[in-house]
Design a protein around this motif. Structure first.
Motif, PDB file in Angstrom:
ATOM      1  N   MET A 234       6.931   9.011  40.488  1.00  0.00           N
ATOM      2  CA  MET A 234       7.375   9.954  39.466  1.00  0.00           C
ATOM      3  C   MET A 234       6.364  10.068  38.333  1.00  0.00           C
ATOM      4  SD  MET A 234      10.033  11.115  40.792  1.00  0.00           S
ATOM      5  CE  MET A 234      10.450  12.194  39.420  1.00  0.00           C
ATOM      6  N   GLY A 235       5.716   8.955  38.008  1.00  0.00           N
ATOM      7  CA  GLY A 235       4.690   8.984  36.981  1.00  0.00           C
ATOM      8  C   GLY A 235       3.525   9.874  37.371  1.00  0.00           C
ATOM      9  N   GLN A 236       3.096   9.771  38.635  1.00  0.00           N
ATOM     10  CA  GLN A 236       1.999  10.611  39.096  1.00  0.00           C
ATOM     11  C   GLN A 236       2.426  12.071  39.210  1.00  0.00           C
ATOM     12  OE1 GLN A 236      -1.205  10.038  39.459  1.00  0.00           O
ATOM     13  NE2 GLN A 236      -0.858   7.969  38.688  1.00  0.00           N
ATOM     14  N   LEU A 237       3.688  12.304  39.544  1.00  0.00           N
ATOM     15  CA  LEU A 237       4.192  13.681  39.574  1.00  0.00           C
ATOM     16  C   LEU A 237       4.111  14.299  38.185  1.00  0.00           C
ATOM     17  CD1 LEU A 237       5.618  16.079  40.918  1.00  0.00           C
ATOM     18  CD2 LEU A 237       7.803  14.922  40.470  1.00  0.00           C
ATOM     19  N   LEU A 238       4.511  13.529  37.162  1.00  0.00           N
ATOM     20  CA  LEU A 238       4.439  14.029  35.788  1.00  0.00           C
ATOM     21  C   LEU A 238       3.000  14.278  35.382  1.00  0.00           C
ATOM     22  CD1 LEU A 238       5.625  14.660  33.008  1.00  0.00           C
ATOM     23  CD2 LEU A 238       5.520  12.216  32.493  1.00  0.00           C
ATOM     24  N   LEU A 239       2.113  13.311  35.685  1.00  0.00           N
ATOM     25  CA  LEU A 239       0.700  13.476  35.351  1.00  0.00           C
ATOM     26  C   LEU A 239       0.116  14.701  36.047  1.00  0.00           C
ATOM     27  CD1 LEU A 239      -1.847  12.376  33.974  1.00  0.00           C
ATOM     28  CD2 LEU A 239      -2.249  10.972  36.001  1.00  0.00           C
TER      29      LEU A 239
ATOM     30  N   PRO B  11      -7.320   6.895  45.573  1.00  0.00           N
ATOM     31  CA  PRO B  11      -7.963   7.198  44.284  1.00  0.00           C
ATOM     32  C   PRO B  11      -9.372   7.768  44.415  1.00  0.00           C
ATOM     33  CG  PRO B  11      -6.885   5.050  44.229  1.00  0.00           C
ATOM     34  CD  PRO B  11      -6.838   5.505  45.655  1.00  0.00           C
ATOM     35  N   GLU B  12     -10.123   7.292  45.422  1.00  0.00           N
ATOM     36  CA  GLU B  12     -11.504   7.758  45.572  1.00  0.00           C
ATOM     37  C   GLU B  12     -11.584   9.256  45.867  1.00  0.00           C
ATOM     38  OE1 GLU B  12     -10.121   5.323  47.200  1.00  0.00           O
ATOM     39  OE2 GLU B  12     -11.171   3.459  46.684  1.00  0.00           O
ATOM     40  N   GLY B  13     -10.526   9.809  46.439  1.00  0.00           N
ATOM     41  CA  GLY B  13     -10.550  11.222  46.808  1.00  0.00           C
ATOM     42  C   GLY B  13      -9.990  12.157  45.761  1.00  0.00           C
ATOM     43  N   SER B  14      -9.474  11.612  44.646  1.00  0.00           N
ATOM     44  CA  SER B  14      -8.824  12.466  43.650  1.00  0.00           C
ATOM     45  C   SER B  14      -9.800  13.408  42.957  1.00  0.00           C
ATOM     46  CB  SER B  14      -8.112  11.597  42.611  1.00  0.00           C
ATOM     47  OG  SER B  14      -9.039  10.770  41.919  1.00  0.00           O
TER      48      SER B  14
ATOM     49  N   GLY C 215      -2.557  20.499  40.637  1.00  0.00           N
ATOM     50  CA  GLY C 215      -2.385  19.378  39.719  1.00  0.00           C
ATOM     51  C   GLY C 215      -1.531  18.285  40.335  1.00  0.00           C
ATOM     52  N   VAL C 216      -0.446  18.688  41.006  1.00  0.00           N
ATOM     53  CA  VAL C 216       0.426  17.718  41.664  1.00  0.00           C
ATOM     54  C   VAL C 216      -0.290  17.047  42.830  1.00  0.00           C
ATOM     55  CG1 VAL C 216       2.565  17.451  42.982  1.00  0.00           C
ATOM     56  CG2 VAL C 216       2.522  18.906  40.946  1.00  0.00           C
ATOM     57  N   ILE C 217      -1.006  17.830  43.635  1.00  0.00           N
ATOM     58  CA  ILE C 217      -1.751  17.265  44.773  1.00  0.00           C
ATOM     59  C   ILE C 217      -2.780  16.256  44.283  1.00  0.00           C
ATOM     60  CG2 ILE C 217      -3.435  17.819  46.577  1.00  0.00           C
ATOM     61  CD1 ILE C 217      -1.946  20.466  46.962  1.00  0.00           C
ATOM     62  N   GLU C 218      -3.484  16.604  43.207  1.00  0.00           N
ATOM     63  CA  GLU C 218      -4.486  15.700  42.635  1.00  0.00           C
ATOM     64  C   GLU C 218      -3.836  14.408  42.150  1.00  0.00           C
ATOM     65  OE1 GLU C 218      -8.174  16.745  39.846  1.00  0.00           O
ATOM     66  OE2 GLU C 218      -6.279  16.637  38.753  1.00  0.00           O
TER      67      GLU C 218
ATOM     68  N   PHE D  53      -0.974  12.944  43.233  1.00  0.00           N
ATOM     69  CA  PHE D  53      -0.561  12.100  44.351  1.00  0.00           C
ATOM     70  C   PHE D  53      -1.768  11.525  45.097  1.00  0.00           C
ATOM     71  CE2 PHE D  53       3.682  14.441  44.463  1.00  0.00           C
ATOM     72  CZ  PHE D  53       4.355  13.368  43.893  1.00  0.00           C
ATOM     73  N   THR D  54      -2.860  12.276  45.154  1.00  0.00           N
ATOM     74  CA  THR D  54      -4.080  11.754  45.782  1.00  0.00           C
ATOM     75  C   THR D  54      -4.602  10.551  45.002  1.00  0.00           C
ATOM     76  OG1 THR D  54      -4.670  13.973  46.566  1.00  0.00           O
ATOM     77  CG2 THR D  54      -6.411  12.313  46.563  1.00  0.00           C
ATOM     78  N   ARG D  55      -4.504  10.622  43.687  1.00  0.00           N
ATOM     79  CA  ARG D  55      -4.942   9.490  42.847  1.00  0.00           C
ATOM     80  C   ARG D  55      -4.106   8.243  43.119  1.00  0.00           C
ATOM     81  NH1 ARG D  55      -4.849  12.073  38.500  1.00  0.00           N
ATOM     82  NH2 ARG D  55      -7.056  12.595  38.380  1.00  0.00           N
ATOM     83  N   LEU D  56      -2.864   8.441  43.556  1.00  0.00           N
ATOM     84  CA  LEU D  56      -1.972   7.316  43.831  1.00  0.00           C
ATOM     85  C   LEU D  56      -2.253   6.703  45.198  1.00  0.00           C
ATOM     86  CD1 LEU D  56       0.512   5.720  42.783  1.00  0.00           C
ATOM     87  CD2 LEU D  56       1.943   7.403  43.961  1.00  0.00           C
TER      88      LEU D  56
END
Length: 294
Positions: A12-17, A267-270, A256-259, A261-264
């Motif tokens: 949820m935190g990454q969704l908000l970010l 991370p290397e692909g974000s 933004g959302v895809i980025e 979740f990718t960071r989660l």
């Protein structure tokens, strides 16, 4: 509770970010789409004008004692006025030339603005306090929602929806679209097309200034904040379809959302996931997801 081995709170935190970043992408790409769709100008100065909006807000609050809410109105107006001056003095001379000339001119303007702000403020970055009304966070039960970040998403969605409505559903928007396709015919009906074009460019860059004010309490205000973001925003516009208002807004939020979740999960692909999506979209639909095939 875990999803694919990741705690629910982290998801949820990454969704908000992702929504917060996507809100900036959507607002900035909307301004780019308005300018390109109605004026056929690739405005590479958009990132620098976004940075200018953030610095105007910072100066207004710290130097002149104005509050955040006043700067949320004043900064976009000042950036829009600056854009109008640029259009009347420089850009208006390039409309009949190849798109490359407009891109090179706006790229030069971006470099000039970045250099001016860097010579005065340096590169270390400034901070703007979150307004008192939006300080703190709200407990949703499953996560703590920072009030200011929720405001960023809400404000961005409202301004994007209002812009879409004006351009797509009102008589003013119809005049704008008609004026770019057949200016002589529209002028025959008594419409001042050059003035309309100038105001359109001013509004497009005012959106960048608005995004800059929203971003100022979230990230460090630096002269390079626009150049770090503009490449991603251009990718958003290309994926959504050059000149597509709907495509810019939906694609900005989605990427933004895809980025996030990718960071989660990877991370290397974000840092490159947006460009991977762009390559895939261009290979399958060169006009973009919402663009019109020629």
């Amino acid at each position: 509770m875990e999803i694919f081995g990741v705690p629910h709170q982290a998801m949820m935190g990454q969704l908000l970010l992702g929504l917060v970043n996507g809100s900036f992408y959507a607002t900035l790409s909307l301004g780019l789409a308005v300018i390109f769709g109605l004026l056929n100008v690739i405005n590479f100065a958009h990132g620098a004008l976004y940075m200018m909006g953030a610095f105007i807000a910072f100066i207004g609050v710290t130097t002149f004692g104005l509050n955040y809410w006043a700067m949320l109105v004043i900064a976009p107006l000042l950036v829009g006025a600056f854009g109008i001056i640029l259009e009347k003095t420089l850009l208006c001379r390039l409309y009949k030339l190849d798109h490359l000339y407009g891109l090179l001119l706006t790229f030069g303007i971006a470099l000039l603005l970045e250099g001016l702000f860097r010579s005065y403020f340096g590169v270390s970055g400034q901070t703007l306090e979150v307004p008192e009304l939006l300080a703190g966070a709200t407990n949703l039960g499953f996560m703590m929602l920072p009030n200011y970040r929720a405001w960023v998403v809400l404000a961005s969605l409202c301004i994007c929806l209002a812009t879409w409505f004006v351009i797509e559903k009102t008589k003013v928007g119809a005049y704008l679209r008609a004026g770019t396709e057949n200016p002589r015919l529209v002028e025959a009906f008594g419409v001042n097309v050059p003035l309309m074009v100038t105001l359109t460019y001013g509004f497009g860059v005012a959106l960048a200034g608005f995004a800059g004010v929203l971003a100022a309490p979230v990230i460090n205000v630096t002269p390079l904040m626009g150049s770090n973001l503009i490449i991603i925003v251009f990718a958003v516009v290309v994926i959504g379809g050059m000149g597509s208002i709907t495509g810019s807004v939906l694609t900005g939020l989605g990427l933004g959302v895809i980025e996030g979740f990718t960071r989660l999960f990877y991370p290397e692909g974000s840092e490159v996931v947006v460009f991977v999506v762009m390559v895939v979209v261009l290979m399958t639909r060169p006009a973009g997801l919402f663009g019109k095939e020629k």
